[in-house]
Design a protein around this motif. Structure first.
Motif, mmCIF file in Angstrom:
data_model
loop_
_atom_site.group_PDB
_atom_site.id
_atom_site.type_symbol
_atom_site.label_atom_id
_atom_site.label_comp_id
_atom_site.label_asym_id
_atom_site.label_seq_id
_atom_site.Cartn_x
_atom_site.Cartn_y
_atom_site.Cartn_z
ATOM 1 N N LYS A 127 0.835 -1.215 0.000
ATOM 2 C CA LYS A 127 0.000 0.000 0.000
ATOM 3 C C LYS A 127 0.867 1.260 0.000
ATOM 4 N N THR A 128 1.909 1.269 0.832
ATOM 5 C CA THR A 128 2.795 2.433 0.942
ATOM 6 C C THR A 128 3.506 2.704 -0.371
ATOM 7 N N LEU A 129 4.058 1.657 -0.985
ATOM 8 C CA LEU A 129 4.768 1.837 -2.254
ATOM 9 C C LEU A 129 3.801 2.219 -3.372
ATOM 10 N N SER A 130 2.585 1.694 -3.340
ATOM 11 C CA SER A 130 1.582 2.056 -4.350
ATOM 12 C C SER A 130 1.223 3.537 -4.262
ATOM 13 N N ARG A 131 1.017 4.044 -3.041
ATOM 14 C CA ARG A 131 0.714 5.479 -2.881
ATOM 15 C C ARG A 131 1.837 6.333 -3.447
ATOM 16 N N PHE A 132 3.086 5.941 -3.184
ATOM 17 C CA PHE A 132 4.240 6.671 -3.704
ATOM 18 C C PHE A 132 4.267 6.628 -5.236
ATOM 19 N N ALA A 133 4.018 5.452 -5.789
ATOM 20 C CA ALA A 133 4.065 5.287 -7.245
ATOM 21 C C ALA A 133 2.984 6.117 -7.932
ATOM 22 N N PHE A 134 1.782 6.117 -7.375
ATOM 23 C CA PHE A 134 0.699 6.895 -7.983
ATOM 24 C C PHE A 134 0.859 8.387 -7.718
ATOM 25 N N GLY A 135 1.389 8.735 -6.565
ATOM 26 C CA GLY A 135 1.542 10.142 -6.204
ATOM 27 C C GLY A 135 2.811 10.760 -6.758
ATOM 28 N N GLU A 136 3.930 10.464 -6.133
ATOM 29 C CA GLU A 136 5.221 11.062 -6.482
ATOM 30 C C GLU A 136 5.650 10.757 -7.918
ATOM 31 N N LEU A 137 5.465 9.517 -8.342
ATOM 32 C CA LEU A 137 5.924 9.119 -9.675
ATOM 33 C C LEU A 137 4.850 9.295 -10.752
ATOM 34 N N THR A 138 3.651 9.635 -10.340
ATOM 35 C CA THR A 138 2.502 9.861 -11.232
ATOM 36 C C THR A 138 2.238 8.692 -12.191
ATOM 37 N N LEU A 139 2.427 7.471 -11.708
ATOM 38 C CA LEU A 139 2.120 6.308 -12.531
ATOM 39 C C LEU A 139 0.612 6.101 -12.591
ATOM 40 N N HIS A 140 0.173 5.392 -13.603
ATOM 41 C CA HIS A 140 -1.251 5.117 -13.783
ATOM 42 C C HIS A 140 -1.606 3.681 -13.405
ATOM 43 N N ARG A 141 -0.662 2.753 -13.570
ATOM 44 C CA ARG A 141 -0.952 1.326 -13.381
ATOM 45 C C ARG A 141 0.226 0.645 -12.705
ATOM 46 N N ILE A 142 -0.089 -0.224 -11.739
ATOM 47 C CA ILE A 142 0.926 -1.064 -11.103
ATOM 48 C C ILE A 142 0.461 -2.507 -11.223
ATOM 49 N N GLU A 143 1.375 -3.363 -11.656
ATOM 50 C CA GLU A 143 1.065 -4.778 -11.821
ATOM 51 C C GLU A 143 1.873 -5.612 -10.830
ATOM 52 N N ALA A 144 1.357 -6.778 -10.514
ATOM 53 C CA ALA A 144 2.071 -7.767 -9.709
ATOM 54 C C ALA A 144 1.655 -9.142 -10.210
ATOM 55 N N ALA A 145 2.568 -10.076 -10.164
ATOM 56 C CA ALA A 145 2.269 -11.440 -10.597
ATOM 57 C C ALA A 145 2.602 -12.391 -9.468
ATOM 58 N N CYS A 146 1.772 -13.410 -9.301
ATOM 59 C CA CYS A 146 2.078 -14.415 -8.275
ATOM 60 C C CYS A 146 1.607 -15.790 -8.729
ATOM 61 N N ILE A 147 2.313 -16.791 -8.250
ATOM 62 C CA ILE A 147 1.984 -18.180 -8.553
ATOM 63 C C ILE A 147 0.620 -18.492 -7.942
ATOM 64 N N PRO A 148 -0.279 -19.149 -8.686
ATOM 65 C CA PRO A 148 -1.626 -19.421 -8.168
ATOM 66 C C PRO A 148 -1.660 -20.138 -6.820
ATOM 67 N N GLU A 149 -0.660 -20.955 -6.520
ATOM 68 C CA GLU A 149 -0.637 -21.667 -5.239
ATOM 69 C C GLU A 149 -0.148 -20.801 -4.079
ATOM 70 N N ASN A 150 0.319 -19.588 -4.362
ATOM 71 C CA ASN A 150 0.855 -18.727 -3.307
ATOM 72 C C ASN A 150 -0.286 -17.919 -2.671
ATOM 73 N N SER A 151 -1.055 -18.578 -1.829
ATOM 74 C CA SER A 151 -2.238 -17.952 -1.229
ATOM 75 C C SER A 151 -1.879 -16.751 -0.360
ATOM 76 N N ARG A 152 -0.721 -16.756 0.272
ATOM 77 C CA ARG A 152 -0.312 -15.602 1.092
ATOM 78 C C ARG A 152 -0.139 -14.352 0.224
ATOM 79 N N SER A 153 0.518 -14.510 -0.913
ATOM 80 C CA SER A 153 0.749 -13.378 -1.807
ATOM 81 C C SER A 153 -0.566 -12.883 -2.404
ATOM 82 N N ILE A 154 -1.450 -13.804 -2.730
ATOM 83 C CA ILE A 154 -2.763 -13.417 -3.250
ATOM 84 C C ILE A 154 -3.506 -12.563 -2.224
ATOM 85 N N ARG A 155 -3.474 -12.984 -0.951
ATOM 86 C CA ARG A 155 -4.137 -12.198 0.110
ATOM 87 C C ARG A 155 -3.528 -10.807 0.238
#
Length: 194
Positions: A127-155
């Protein structure tokens, strides 16, 4: 090499509710190596295959130089995560593949030491890095990829307001095997997450 104007000269430090993010320094070697070593079995199923010299100081110096070069070029920003209050290193998070122009996007990747998993620290970091990316860096989209079995990362991603967009077949070589990954994304104008 070139330096893009959207990245400030001084390296940023970001404060979340539970974590503080700052760029890795050469002096972080011992704490990083100890945390990664005790977390190896926990991390290996979700990461590229570890190199035989993973914990050598020479490999650490190359890693730090890579982080600095990517930052100077405006391509990526690597952060170490420190638990607020105690100041212990708990993991790492990177905003990589930073693209401006018509894309204005980036990708997030992260890891957390096993003793600190399940405490909400990574969700706070994302959340903290996303706020920085959208605010300070003025990005429009952030992506992340995770293995389907990685339930912790999905959460983590879903709690941080990311939405699943699809399946990337045979996307990354993880621990020596090509793995499918779910693609998650968050857009700048998505509703804020508490």
């Amino acid at each position: 090499m070139f330096s893009l104007p959207f990245i400030r000269r001084e390296t940023p430090e970001l404060e979340g509710d539970k974590v503080r993010l700052r760029m890795p320094q050469a002096s972080d070697y011992r704490e990083w190596a100890e945390l990664r070593a005790i977390s190896r079995a926990f991390l290996e199923p979700w990461e590229p295959r570890w190199m035989p010299d993973e914990f050598e100081r020479s490999a650490w110096r190359l890693r730090i130089n890579h982080y600095r070069r990517d930052y100077a070029q405006g391509a990526a920003m690597a952060f170490f995560m420190y638990e607020r209050g105690h100041g212990r290193l708990v993991g790492g998070i990177t905003l990589g593949n930073i693209r401006h122009g018509v894309s204005k996007s980036a990708q997030i990747g992260y890891w957390i030491g096993q003793p600190y998993a399940g405490q909400g620290l990574m969700t706070d970091a994302v959340k903290t890095l996303s706020r920085f990316a959208f605010g300070e860096l003025t990005l429009h989209r952030i992506e992340a990829a995770c293995i389907p079995e990685n339930s912790r990362s999905i959460r983590v991603l879903e709690k941080a307001g990311f939405r699943r967009e699809g399946l990337l077949r045979s996307y990354l070589r993880i621990n020596g095997v090509w793995q499918d990954h779910y693609l998650y994304a968050r857009i700048a104008d998505d509703p804020p997450v508490a």
